[in-house]
Design a protein around this motif. Sequence first.
Motif, PDB file in Angstrom:
ATOM      1  N   PHE A  34     -23.650   5.374 -11.350  1.00  0.00           N
ATOM      2  CA  PHE A  34     -23.936   6.584 -10.579  1.00  0.00           C
ATOM      3  C   PHE A  34     -25.302   6.416  -9.944  1.00  0.00           C
ATOM      4  N   ALA A  35     -25.361   6.432  -8.615  1.00  0.00           N
ATOM      5  CA  ALA A  35     -26.635   6.322  -7.893  1.00  0.00           C
ATOM      6  C   ALA A  35     -27.449   5.125  -8.376  1.00  0.00           C
ATOM      7  N   ASP A  36     -26.786   3.988  -8.473  1.00  0.00           N
ATOM      8  CA  ASP A  36     -27.409   2.724  -8.887  1.00  0.00           C
ATOM      9  C   ASP A  36     -27.881   2.733 -10.334  1.00  0.00           C
ATOM     10  N   ALA A  37     -27.432   3.689 -11.118  1.00  0.00           N
ATOM     11  CA  ALA A  37     -27.776   3.748 -12.543  1.00  0.00           C
ATOM     12  C   ALA A  37     -26.514   3.549 -13.377  1.00  0.00           C
ATOM     13  N   ASP A  38     -26.655   2.869 -14.492  1.00  0.00           N
ATOM     14  CA  ASP A  38     -25.553   2.695 -15.433  1.00  0.00           C
ATOM     15  C   ASP A  38     -25.676   3.780 -16.507  1.00  0.00           C
ATOM     16  N   LEU A  39     -24.736   4.723 -16.501  1.00  0.00           N
ATOM     17  CA  LEU A  39     -24.781   5.887 -17.376  1.00  0.00           C
ATOM     18  C   LEU A  39     -23.619   5.850 -18.365  1.00  0.00           C
ATOM     19  N   ARG A  40     -23.762   6.640 -19.430  1.00  0.00           N
ATOM     20  CA  ARG A  40     -22.726   6.742 -20.449  1.00  0.00           C
ATOM     21  C   ARG A  40     -22.478   8.213 -20.776  1.00  0.00           C
ATOM     22  N   ALA A  41     -21.245   8.644 -20.616  1.00  0.00           N
ATOM     23  CA  ALA A  41     -20.849   9.984 -21.051  1.00  0.00           C
ATOM     24  C   ALA A  41     -20.460   9.888 -22.516  1.00  0.00           C
ATOM     25  N   LEU A  42     -21.208  10.554 -23.384  1.00  0.00           N
ATOM     26  CA  LEU A  42     -20.946  10.469 -24.818  1.00  0.00           C
ATOM     27  C   LEU A  42     -19.853  11.460 -25.215  1.00  0.00           C
ATOM     28  N   PRO A  43     -19.076  11.148 -26.248  1.00  0.00           N
ATOM     29  CA  PRO A  43     -18.020  12.061 -26.692  1.00  0.00           C
ATOM     30  C   PRO A  43     -18.516  13.446 -27.077  1.00  0.00           C
ATOM     31  N   SER A  44     -19.802  13.563 -27.417  1.00  0.00           N
ATOM     32  CA  SER A  44     -20.390  14.845 -27.810  1.00  0.00           C
ATOM     33  C   SER A  44     -20.625  15.783 -26.637  1.00  0.00           C
ATOM     34  N   GLY A  45     -20.643  15.226 -25.412  1.00  0.00           N
ATOM     35  CA  GLY A  45     -20.999  16.015 -24.240  1.00  0.00           C
ATOM     36  C   GLY A  45     -22.392  15.729 -23.711  1.00  0.00           C
ATOM     37  N   ALA A  46     -23.113  14.806 -24.350  1.00  0.00           N
ATOM     38  CA  ALA A  46     -24.429  14.392 -23.861  1.00  0.00           C
ATOM     39  C   ALA A  46     -24.268  13.215 -22.900  1.00  0.00           C
ATOM     40  N   LEU A  47     -25.249  13.061 -22.019  1.00  0.00           N
ATOM     41  CA  LEU A  47     -25.295  11.947 -21.090  1.00  0.00           C
ATOM     42  C   LEU A  47     -26.409  11.002 -21.521  1.00  0.00           C
ATOM     43  N   HIS A  48     -26.089   9.707 -21.578  1.00  0.00           N
ATOM     44  CA  HIS A  48     -27.065   8.705 -21.991  1.00  0.00           C
ATOM     45  C   HIS A  48     -27.358   7.768 -20.828  1.00  0.00           C
ATOM     46  N   TRP A  49     -28.656   7.589 -20.552  1.00  0.00           N
ATOM     47  CA  TRP A  49     -29.111   6.654 -19.527  1.00  0.00           C
ATOM     48  C   TRP A  49     -29.926   5.581 -20.240  1.00  0.00           C
ATOM     49  N   PRO A  50     -29.288   4.508 -20.677  1.00  0.00           N
ATOM     50  CA  PRO A  50     -29.979   3.520 -21.511  1.00  0.00           C
ATOM     51  C   PRO A  50     -31.231   2.926 -20.882  1.00  0.00           C
ATOM     52  N   ALA A  51     -31.182   2.599 -19.580  1.00  0.00           N
ATOM     53  CA  ALA A  51     -32.321   1.944 -18.941  1.00  0.00           C
ATOM     54  C   ALA A  51     -33.572   2.809 -18.961  1.00  0.00           C
ATOM     55  N   GLN A  52     -33.396   4.133 -18.973  1.00  0.00           N
ATOM     56  CA  GLN A  52     -34.527   5.061 -19.009  1.00  0.00           C
ATOM     57  C   GLN A  52     -34.773   5.613 -20.412  1.00  0.00           C
ATOM     58  N   GLN A  53     -34.025   5.114 -21.393  1.00  0.00           N
ATOM     59  CA  GLN A  53     -34.106   5.628 -22.772  1.00  0.00           C
ATOM     60  C   GLN A  53     -34.010   7.155 -22.774  1.00  0.00           C
ATOM     61  N   MET A  54     -33.048   7.666 -22.013  1.00  0.00           N
ATOM     62  CA  MET A  54     -32.943   9.096 -21.771  1.00  0.00           C
ATOM     63  C   MET A  54     -31.625   9.665 -22.293  1.00  0.00           C
ATOM     64  N   LEU A  55     -31.713  10.862 -22.870  1.00  0.00           N
ATOM     65  CA  LEU A  55     -30.546  11.645 -23.240  1.00  0.00           C
ATOM     66  C   LEU A  55     -30.616  12.967 -22.481  1.00  0.00           C
ATOM     67  N   VAL A  56     -29.507  13.366 -21.870  1.00  0.00           N
ATOM     68  CA  VAL A  56     -29.459  14.605 -21.096  1.00  0.00           C
ATOM     69  C   VAL A  56     -28.392  15.508 -21.706  1.00  0.00           C
ATOM     70  N   VAL A  57     -28.761  16.763 -21.953  1.00  0.00           N
ATOM     71  CA  VAL A  57     -27.814  17.755 -22.470  1.00  0.00           C
ATOM     72  C   VAL A  57     -27.957  19.021 -21.636  1.00  0.00           C
ATOM     73  N   SER A  58     -26.900  19.809 -21.602  1.00  0.00           N
ATOM     74  CA  SER A  58     -26.945  21.025 -20.785  1.00  0.00           C
ATOM     75  C   SER A  58     -26.377  22.204 -21.552  1.00  0.00           C
ATOM     76  N   ASP A  59     -26.897  23.381 -21.261  1.00  0.00           N
ATOM     77  CA  ASP A  59     -26.330  24.628 -21.768  1.00  0.00           C
ATOM     78  C   ASP A  59     -26.194  24.617 -23.295  1.00  0.00           C
ATOM     79  N   LEU A  60     -27.337  24.462 -23.952  1.00  0.00           N
ATOM     80  CA  LEU A  60     -27.366  24.515 -25.419  1.00  0.00           C
ATOM     81  C   LEU A  60     -27.058  25.922 -25.924  1.00  0.00           C
TER      82      LEU A  60
END
Length: 229
Positions: free
Chosen positions: A8-34
Motif C-alpha cells: 500500500f503506497a509503497d509500504a509493505d503492511l500486515r492486517a492482523l487477525p485482531s484488527g490492528a495494522l502492522h507496518w514492520p518497516a516503521q515498527q508501527m502498530l495502528v489501531v482504530s476506534d478503541l
Amino acid sequence: MTAYSFAFADADLRALPSGALHWPAQQMLVVSDLHFGKSARLARRGGGLLPPYETRATLQRLEADLTQTQAAQVICLGDSFDDLTAETELDTADRATLLRLMAGRHWIWVEGNHDPGPAQLGGRHLTTHVEAGITFRHIAEAGASAEVSGHYHPKARLAGQSRPCFLLSLPDRLILPAYGSYTGGLACGAPALDALMGPKALAILTGQTARALPYAAAYSRPRSSSLAR
C-alpha cells in the motif's frame, strides 16, 4: 494466527487477525476506534447495561499485539475513548496498564469524533499524521490518496454471520475495523462505504486468520446498519 500482507503506497503492511495494522518497516502498530469506557458511558446515559470489562479486554488484545510485533510506535486513529468523560472514569488498573503499554513507545492519539484525544495522558495529539507518504486520520476524505482511516467500524456479512473487517481500495484507501470490544459496525454494502470503495476493493476479515475477499462478496445486498452510538 495468520496476518494478511499487502502493498500500500509503497509500504509493505500486515492486517492482523485482531484488527490492528502492522507496518514492520516503521515498527508501527495502528489501531482504530478503541472506544474505552463504552459500557460506563451507556450506563451513565441510561442505555443498555453491558459487563464493564470491554476496556480490559481491549487492552489485553492490544498488549498481545504489541508483544507479538514489538512495535516501537503506535497510532490510535480516533475515538479511543467513548466520550470525554470516559477518560476521567478509566479504572485505576486499566489506566496503569495503558500507561505501561505507552511507556517507551512513540504514541500518537489522532482526534476522533467521539473524543478530541485523551488530553490527560501522554503521547502526541494530532488531527492527522503523515508517515513516509501515508496519511493517518479518523474519517476518510473524498479524493484523498494513500490514506489510512477508521470511524466506520466496517463489517462483512457471510453465511449469516457478521465479522469486523479492513476495507482496502488500492491504490488510495485503507479503512480499519473497530479494535474495541462491544463496538457496533457499518455493514459492507452501505452507501457510505460503497462511495469510498473502488471496483477492485477487498474486505479483509478478522478472526483466527485474516483473509481477503472481494468487497462485493462481503454482503448479499446493500445494508444500512448504523454505527454504535
